[in-house]
Design an enzyme around this catalytic site. Structure first.
Site, short mmCIF file in Angstrom:
data_model
loop_
_atom_site.label_atom_id
_atom_site.label_comp_id
_atom_site.label_asym_id
_atom_site.label_seq_id
_atom_site.Cartn_x
_atom_site.Cartn_y
_atom_site.Cartn_z
N ARG A 109 7.74 7.74 6.47
CA ARG A 109 7.42 9.12 6.84
C ARG A 109 7.77 9.39 8.30
NH1 ARG A 109 1.39 9.71 5.47
NH2 ARG A 109 1.73 11.76 6.41
N TYR A 159 12.20 3.18 -1.12
CA TYR A 159 11.50 4.46 -1.15
C TYR A 159 12.51 5.60 -1.25
CZ TYR A 159 7.02 2.43 0.39
OH TYR A 159 5.85 1.72 0.47
N ASP A 210 0.04 5.39 1.11
CA ASP A 210 -0.98 6.20 1.76
C ASP A 210 -1.48 7.31 0.84
OD1 ASP A 210 -0.87 4.70 4.08
OD2 ASP A 210 0.63 6.00 5.02
N ARG A 268 0.83 -1.20 0.00
CA ARG A 268 0.00 0.00 0.00
C ARG A 268 0.87 1.26 0.00
NH1 ARG A 268 -3.80 -1.41 5.24
NH2 ARG A 268 -4.83 -3.29 4.43
#
Length: 247
Positions: free
Chosen positions: A194, A109, A51, A49
């Site tokens: 994050r 990422y 966000d 997933r």
């Protein structure tokens, strides 16, 4: 026949990757496009997933179909019906038991920050103008390497069996006018990147010491870590699979 879709998307207009009721998602757009092209209801499974507001330079999803349409034609037709903020790079046949989520060995990422106001980076990078000690941030990031518990950087309400991840790379560097954080691991927890970025920024501002950062990891408590960085600076950029799953 099972296929892997390789794709990218700008996440600003979506409430994340995953299909959900009463919210617009990337998964929904692709499933509706495939269903329209193939003439049968088609469900996709993503590698993971993202966000709301998070982007992807590289995402992978699998789906099954009995259609004889060649993969390159399927990708072409799908791009034609998808909105401009979703792009299919490739459609690749894989083994029937290949799984976009469970077979992924490495995920990566990138988080982008710009420190001088730039209207052309709006919505694509986090504008953070405060001075940062990047060397100190890299010293702290080095403490993330290896296999350990990352519960301190996970969403509190998340359904996982454990919080262990093996981090292979965690590095800050400058790219043109941006500061970039690249992190690679075997898996990531919800909200993990994050939360890591937000906490490392506090190290860069010298509000936290390296010892403080190590203590936050050991605490296994989300309230000890920093505030999550905004979603629009984050990009899923890498999903790697073993070669044997491709036909």
């Amino acid at each position: 026949m099972r296929y892997f879709l390789e794709l990218s998307y700008h996440g600003a207009n979506y409430h994340g990757w995953q299909r959900q009721q009463n919210a617009h998602s990337v998964q929904q757009e692709i499933e509706e496009g495939l269903t329209r092209i193939l003439g049968q209801e088609t469900v996709i499974t993503g590698s993971g997933r993202t966000d709301a507001g998070v982007h992807a330079h590289f995402q992978v999803a699998h789906f099954d179909t009995s259609s004889q349409l060649p993969p390159d034609q399927l990708a072409y037709k799908l791009n034609a019906v998808l909105p401009d903020d979703i792009a299919i790079a490739a459609c690749r046949p894989v083994r029937e038991d290949a799984h976009a989520r469970f077979d992924a060995e490495v995920r990566g990422y990138h988080y982008f920050i710009h420190q001088k106001k730039n209207p052309f980076l709006r919505g694509q990078s986090y504008f953070y103008s405060r001075p940062l000690d990047v060397d100190l941030m890299n010293e702290a990031a080095h403490k993330l390497l290896g296999r350990q518990d990352f519960e301190s950087f996970s969403r509190v309400k998340t359904e996982v069996n454990h919080f262990e991840c093996e981090v292979f790379k965690a590095l800050w560097y400058f790219q043109n006018d941006q500061l970039v954080f690249n992190v690679r691991a075997n898996r990531f927890l919800r909200g993990m990147v994050r939360a890591l970025v937000g906490t490392l920024l506090e190290v860069g501002r010298k509000k936290l010491t390296i010892e403080d950062f190590v203590s936050i990891i050991a605490a296994k408590n989300r309230t000890k870590a920093g505030k999550a960085a905004p979603p629009h600076g984050l990009y899923l950029s890498e999903v790697n699979y073993p070669n044997h799953i491709y036909l």
